[in-house]
Design a protein around this motif. Structure first.
Motif, PDB file in Angstrom:
ATOM      1  N   PRO A  28     -15.344  12.488   3.252  1.00 42.45           N
ATOM      2  CA  PRO A  28     -16.927  11.999   2.833  1.00 42.45           C
ATOM      3  C   PRO A  28     -16.486  11.669   1.697  1.00 42.45           C
ATOM      4  O   PRO A  28     -15.937  12.413   0.345  1.00 42.45           O
ATOM      5  CB  PRO A  28     -17.723  12.475   3.175  1.00 42.45           C
ATOM      6  N   GLY A  29     -17.732  10.414   1.117  1.00 41.34           N
ATOM      7  CA  GLY A  29     -17.457   9.878  -0.468  1.00 41.34           C
ATOM      8  C   GLY A  29     -16.474   8.905  -0.689  1.00 41.34           C
ATOM      9  O   GLY A  29     -16.476   9.304  -1.565  1.00 41.34           O
ATOM     10  N   ALA A  30     -16.474   8.573  -0.021  1.00 36.85           N
ATOM     11  CA  ALA A  30     -15.548   7.052  -0.362  1.00 36.85           C
ATOM     12  C   ALA A  30     -16.269   6.761  -1.246  1.00 36.85           C
ATOM     13  O   ALA A  30     -17.679   6.191  -1.503  1.00 36.85           O
ATOM     14  CB  ALA A  30     -15.531   6.402   0.404  1.00 36.85           C
ATOM     15  N   ILE A  31     -15.703   5.987  -2.694  1.00 37.98           N
ATOM     16  CA  ILE A  31     -16.484   5.162  -3.687  1.00 37.98           C
ATOM     17  C   ILE A  31     -16.324   4.258  -4.337  1.00 37.98           C
ATOM     18  O   ILE A  31     -16.896   3.455  -4.813  1.00 37.98           O
ATOM     19  CB  ILE A  31     -16.260   6.466  -5.027  1.00 37.98           C
ATOM     20  N   VAL A  32     -14.975   3.741  -3.400  1.00 34.40           N
ATOM     21  CA  VAL A  32     -14.451   2.495  -3.734  1.00 34.40           C
ATOM     22  C   VAL A  32     -14.674   1.512  -2.783  1.00 34.40           C
ATOM     23  O   VAL A  32     -13.974   2.225  -2.004  1.00 34.40           O
ATOM     24  CB  VAL A  32     -13.521   1.926  -4.711  1.00 34.40           C
ATOM     25  N   TYR A  33     -13.572   0.305  -3.052  1.00 33.76           N
ATOM     26  CA  TYR A  33     -13.084  -0.513  -1.970  1.00 33.76           C
ATOM     27  C   TYR A  33     -12.372  -0.915  -2.114  1.00 33.76           C
ATOM     28  O   TYR A  33     -12.334  -1.454  -3.690  1.00 33.76           O
ATOM     29  CB  TYR A  33     -13.870  -0.909  -0.082  1.00 33.76           C
ATOM     30  N   PHE A  34     -11.446  -1.408  -1.636  1.00 31.70           N
ATOM     31  CA  PHE A  34      -9.947  -2.352  -2.037  1.00 31.70           C
ATOM     32  C   PHE A  34      -9.971  -3.386  -0.854  1.00 31.70           C
ATOM     33  O   PHE A  34      -9.908  -3.292  -0.011  1.00 31.70           O
ATOM     34  CB  PHE A  34      -8.038  -1.332  -2.363  1.00 31.70           C
ATOM     35  N   SER A  35      -9.812  -4.587  -1.508  1.00 35.29           N
ATOM     36  CA  SER A  35      -9.535  -5.710  -0.293  1.00 35.29           C
ATOM     37  C   SER A  35      -8.620  -5.890   0.103  1.00 35.29           C
ATOM     38  O   SER A  35      -7.188  -5.723  -0.695  1.00 35.29           O
ATOM     39  CB  SER A  35     -10.110  -7.513  -1.410  1.00 35.29           C
ATOM     40  N   THR A  36      -8.183  -6.320   0.904  1.00 36.94           N
ATOM     41  CA  THR A  36      -6.882  -6.632   1.597  1.00 36.94           C
ATOM     42  C   THR A  36      -6.937  -7.762   2.229  1.00 36.94           C
ATOM     43  O   THR A  36      -7.492  -7.892   3.599  1.00 36.94           O
ATOM     44  CB  THR A  36      -6.317  -5.564   2.546  1.00 36.94           C
ATOM     45  N   ALA A  37      -5.883  -8.963   2.615  1.00 35.41           N
ATOM     46  CA  ALA A  37      -5.030  -9.393   3.417  1.00 35.41           C
ATOM     47  C   ALA A  37      -5.765  -8.786   4.322  1.00 35.41           C
ATOM     48  O   ALA A  37      -4.556  -7.586   5.196  1.00 35.41           O
ATOM     49  CB  ALA A  37      -3.961 -10.059   3.293  1.00 35.41           C
ATOM     50  N   GLU A  38      -6.114  -9.368   5.980  1.00 30.60           N
ATOM     51  CA  GLU A  38      -5.600  -8.943   6.977  1.00 30.60           C
ATOM     52  C   GLU A  38      -4.590  -8.350   7.839  1.00 30.60           C
ATOM     53  O   GLU A  38      -4.388  -9.855   7.592  1.00 30.60           O
ATOM     54  CB  GLU A  38      -6.684  -9.210   7.909  1.00 30.60           C
ATOM     55  N   PHE A  39      -4.163  -7.543   8.488  1.00 30.85           N
ATOM     56  CA  PHE A  39      -2.987  -8.010   9.159  1.00 30.85           C
ATOM     57  C   PHE A  39      -3.098  -6.661  10.725  1.00 30.85           C
ATOM     58  O   PHE A  39      -3.876  -5.901  10.592  1.00 30.85           O
ATOM     59  CB  PHE A  39      -1.612  -6.689   8.314  1.00 30.85           C
ATOM     60  N   ASP A  47      -2.255  -2.332  19.799  1.00 25.35           N
ATOM     61  CA  ASP A  47      -1.907  -3.142  18.258  1.00 25.35           C
ATOM     62  C   ASP A  47      -3.285  -2.372  17.538  1.00 25.35           C
ATOM     63  O   ASP A  47      -4.152  -2.133  18.063  1.00 25.35           O
ATOM     64  CB  ASP A  47      -2.505  -4.521  18.465  1.00 25.35           C
ATOM     65  N   TRP A  48      -3.500  -2.571  16.153  1.00 23.54           N
ATOM     66  CA  TRP A  48      -3.841  -2.113  15.329  1.00 23.54           C
ATOM     67  C   TRP A  48      -4.258  -2.924  14.431  1.00 23.54           C
ATOM     68  O   TRP A  48      -3.238  -3.565  13.690  1.00 23.54           O
ATOM     69  CB  TRP A  48      -3.689  -0.986  14.466  1.00 23.54           C
ATOM     70  N   GLU A  49      -5.132  -3.464  13.834  1.00 23.56           N
ATOM     71  CA  GLU A  49      -5.992  -4.224  13.341  1.00 23.56           C
ATOM     72  C   GLU A  49      -6.440  -3.392  11.905  1.00 23.56           C
ATOM     73  O   GLU A  49      -7.571  -2.842  12.016  1.00 23.56           O
ATOM     74  CB  GLU A  49      -6.940  -5.131  13.696  1.00 23.56           C
ATOM     75  N   GLU A  87       1.777   1.305   4.157  1.00 25.03           N
ATOM     76  CA  GLU A  87       2.502   0.392   4.218  1.00 25.03           C
ATOM     77  C   GLU A  87       2.265  -1.183   3.878  1.00 25.03           C
ATOM     78  O   GLU A  87       2.445  -2.103   3.435  1.00 25.03           O
ATOM     79  CB  GLU A  87       3.883   0.615   5.057  1.00 25.03           C
ATOM     80  N   GLY A  88       1.230  -1.131   4.918  1.00 25.28           N
ATOM     81  CA  GLY A  88       0.869  -2.653   5.320  1.00 25.28           C
ATOM     82  C   GLY A  88      -0.278  -2.169   4.523  1.00 25.28           C
ATOM     83  O   GLY A  88      -0.482  -3.960   3.548  1.00 25.28           O
ATOM     84  N   PHE A  89      -1.520  -1.637   3.801  1.00 25.86           N
ATOM     85  CA  PHE A  89      -2.344  -1.540   2.559  1.00 25.86           C
ATOM     86  C   PHE A  89      -1.286  -1.758   1.485  1.00 25.86           C
ATOM     87  O   PHE A  89      -1.824  -2.951   1.493  1.00 25.86           O
ATOM     88  CB  PHE A  89      -2.475  -0.414   2.683  1.00 25.86           C
TER      89      PHE A  89
END
Length: 110
Positions: A28-39, A47-49, A87-89
């Motif tokens: 718990p406690g995420a403080i940020v997010y990173f934008s990604t192109a969906e894969f 299949d994992w999206e 690796e995808g991220f």
């Protein structure tokens, strides 16, 4: 600010608005997010999206910012599937974290 490595760390805004957990280590406690192109990752049985954001706690953010992918997978105790997700991220994220304030809902208005 509480240390995200402490398993007793509450989710910010608990009782009001829950803030996402870290997508890497699940603490718990995420403080940020990173934008990604969906894969999409294809595994033998599903299949994992990815979605377009990965949330990170303070420790995982430091590892991502440093590009320490082996350190990130070791810290988060990820198995082979988790390694593929990282690796995808790595290959699809936009560098630079988007910071949000504790107690706010970064998903609001999406």
């Amino acid at each position: 600010m509480p240390d995200s490595d402490d398993s007793s760390t509450p989710v910010y805004g608990a009782g009001l608005r829950a803030v996402p957990a870290c997508d890497f280590c699940s603490r718990p406690g995420a403080i940020v997010y990173f934008s990604t192109a969906e894969f999409v990752l294809r595994f033998d049985d599903f299949d994992w999206e990815s979605g377009d954001r990965f949330y990170a706690c303070p420790t995982c953010r430091q590892l991502v910012d440093a590009g320490d992918w082996p350190g990130l997978t070791a810290y988060a105790h990820l198995g082979p599937r988790g390694v593929r997700v990282v690796e995808g991220f790595r290959d699809h994220h936009t560098p630079g974290a988007v910071v949000f304030e504790p107690g706010t809902d970064p998903e609001r208005g999406r």
